[in-house]
Scaffold this motif. Structure first.
Motif, PDB file in Angstrom:
ATOM      1  N   LEU A   1     -44.989  10.518   8.392  1.00 51.50           N
ATOM      2  CA  LEU A   1     -43.425  10.169   8.037  1.00 51.50           C
ATOM      3  C   LEU A   1     -43.269   9.253   7.180  1.00 51.50           C
ATOM      4  CD1 LEU A   1     -42.300  10.883  11.765  1.00 51.50           C
ATOM      5  CD2 LEU A   1     -41.753  12.084   9.873  1.00 51.50           C
TER       6      LEU A   1
ATOM      7  N   GLU B   1     -43.851  21.315  13.103  1.00 50.50           N
ATOM      8  CA  GLU B   1     -44.372  20.498  12.412  1.00 50.50           C
ATOM      9  C   GLU B   1     -44.605  18.914  13.368  1.00 50.50           C
ATOM     10  OE1 GLU B   1     -44.157  18.248   8.012  1.00 50.50           O
ATOM     11  OE2 GLU B   1     -42.592  19.465   8.655  1.00 50.50           O
ATOM     12  N   TYR B   2     -43.745  18.670  13.892  1.00 54.00           N
ATOM     13  CA  TYR B   2     -43.684  17.667  15.140  1.00 54.00           C
ATOM     14  C   TYR B   2     -43.281  18.056  16.482  1.00 54.00           C
ATOM     15  CZ  TYR B   2     -43.790  15.195  10.611  1.00 54.00           C
ATOM     16  OH  TYR B   2     -44.039  14.687   9.361  1.00 54.00           O
TER      17      TYR B   2
ATOM     18  N   ARG C   1     -38.441  17.099  11.223  1.00 60.59           N
ATOM     19  CA  ARG C   1     -39.031  15.818  10.535  1.00 60.59           C
ATOM     20  C   ARG C   1     -38.062  14.743  10.768  1.00 60.59           C
ATOM     21  NH1 ARG C   1     -42.401  14.108   6.665  1.00 60.59           N
ATOM     22  NH2 ARG C   1     -41.551  12.387   5.634  1.00 60.59           N
TER      23      ARG C   1
END
Length: 113
Positions: A108, A50-51, A84
């Motif tokens: 975020l 995701e990141y 996250r």
């Protein structure tokens, strides 16, 4: 050894026949290999994180540069996947900037400061 014809014309005929037969065998092998490849189980590609944390090189050493969304096209080749929580920590307390293109800080929920 095989009992081959003694004359050149019949040997040439036999050679032509065997060449055609070899072509047919190779075609059949190719078709079977394609069928097997099509029915072989495929490994799923791993999901993109995701990141990611992007690194730059300074004097040959990796230096953390920025946090990106996992599918950002601006990310460098040197990256590390982040959860996250790690991405949030890097942006808010780690002194690492968020990419201005993919804006992981918005995802975020980090407010501009």
């Amino acid at each position: 050894m095989y009992d081959l014809p003694p004359d050149l014309p019949r040997l040439r005929t036999l050679e032509t026949y065997l060449a055609m037969l070899l072509g047919d065998v190779r075609d059949r092998i190719g078709k079977i290999e394609q069928q097997q490849a099509a029915s072989a189980p495929r490994q799923a590609l791993p999901d993109k994180p995701e990141y990611v944390l992007s690194y730059l090189r300074e004097r040959g050493q990796p230096v953390a540069d920025s946090v990106h969304l996992g599918d950002c096209k601006q990310v460098s080749h040197h990256t590390r996947p982040l959860t996250r929580e790690q991405a949030l920590q890097a942006i808010t307390g780690g002194g690492i900037r968020a990419c201005e293109i993919c804006r992981p800080d918005s995802t975020l929920g980090v407010l501009d400061s």
